[in-house]
Design an enzyme around this catalytic site. Structure first.
Site, PDB file in Angstrom:
ATOM      1  N   ILE A  17      52.155 -31.203  86.009  1.00  0.00           N
ATOM      2  CA  ILE A  17      51.025 -30.675  86.769  1.00  0.00           C
ATOM      3  C   ILE A  17      49.853 -31.656  86.712  1.00  0.00           C
ATOM      4  CG2 ILE A  17      49.514 -28.693  87.103  1.00  0.00           C
ATOM      5  CD1 ILE A  17      52.537 -28.214  87.553  1.00  0.00           C
ATOM      6  N   LYS A  37      59.687 -40.487  88.264  1.00  0.00           N
ATOM      7  CA  LYS A  37      60.172 -39.748  87.094  1.00  0.00           C
ATOM      8  C   LYS A  37      61.256 -40.608  86.466  1.00  0.00           C
ATOM      9  CE  LYS A  37      60.627 -36.204  84.300  1.00  0.00           C
ATOM     10  NZ  LYS A  37      59.551 -35.740  83.397  1.00  0.00           N
TER      11      LYS A  37
END
Length: 238
Positions: A17, A37
């Site tokens: 987040i 990622k």
């Protein structure tokens, strides 16, 4: 700053987040953004991963994922158990560097904490940050126990002579307890780095339009936002 590495003091503390908030703030400023990622664990091939969640919340970011492993374990362990090749630090660095040639900002989100192992040689996100020469932001929880893990992470960053940009509180509770309120003053002391933001608990559950509107107010100027650490400390002071 074209590449920023976002790590944490552990897992499930708000790294994704926070990454989405930094991405949304950069997009609002007219920058092109990619989210990398390094390794996604605990997610099936047909499920959305952390990079996808960043795109859902932040908007038009380029997403990249170097590997995906089904079990929710450290990437090196998950790769070994799945019989799949691990992700190595030089691969993370090379992928981020390539994305940086095509984007104004590349956000590299780790898995778990700074020294979680990605391969059987002990490679970590810290190694990738060294190869990139990129600054690092540490996401930490608000409550009891955060001071020790944050100080240990800061110590490792400095031992490696990495550029430690600061700490973001990944989830600030609606009703902070005594430890959380004290930690606002203590986190900069133990880390030797500034607080660069505090995301409200439940931020990831906001509608994407609301998330994008609010994101800049959760982050300090170093991350492109308007959040003021001194004002926040005064507001939550005992």
């Amino acid at each position: 700053m074209s590449v920023l590495v976002i790590t944490g003091t552990g897992t499930e503390i708000g790294k994704t987040i926070t990454t989405a908030a930094v991405a949304a703030t950069a997009l609002a400023a007219g920058r092109t953004v990619a989210v990398l990622k390094a390794a996604q664990t605990g997610v099936r091939p047909d499920e959305r991963g952390d990079a996808d969640e960043c795109a859902r919340l932040a908007g038009a970011v380029t997403t990249a994922e170097l590997a995906r492993f089904p079990e929710p374990l450290a990437p090196g362990t998950a790769a070994r158990r799945a019989g799949l090749p691990p992700v190595r630090p030089h691969e993370i660095a090379e992928a981020a560097a390539k994305l940086a040639t095509e984007h104004d900002l590349v956000l590299v989100e780790g898995a778990g904490g700074l020294l979680v192992r990605f391969d059987d040689m002990g490679g970590t996100l810290a190694d990738a940050a060294e190869l990139l020469g990129a600054p690092v932001v540490v996401v930490a929880p608000a409550g009891l126990g955060t001071l020790n893990s944050t100080e240990l992470t800061a110590h490792e960053l400095r031992a490696r002579r990495l550029d430690f940009l600061g700490v973001v509180i990944g989830s600030w509770p609606d009703a902070p307890d005594l430890a959380s309120r004290c930690n606002v003053a203590d986190l900069p002391k133990v880390s030797g780095a500034p607080l660069l933001g505090a995301l409200p608990a439940g931020a990831g559950a906001l509608a994407p339009t609301d998330f994008r509107t609010a994101a800049g107010g959760w982050l300090a100027a170093e991350l492109g936002g308007t959040w003021d650490a001194a004002a926040f400390r005064e507001r939550v002071a005992l």
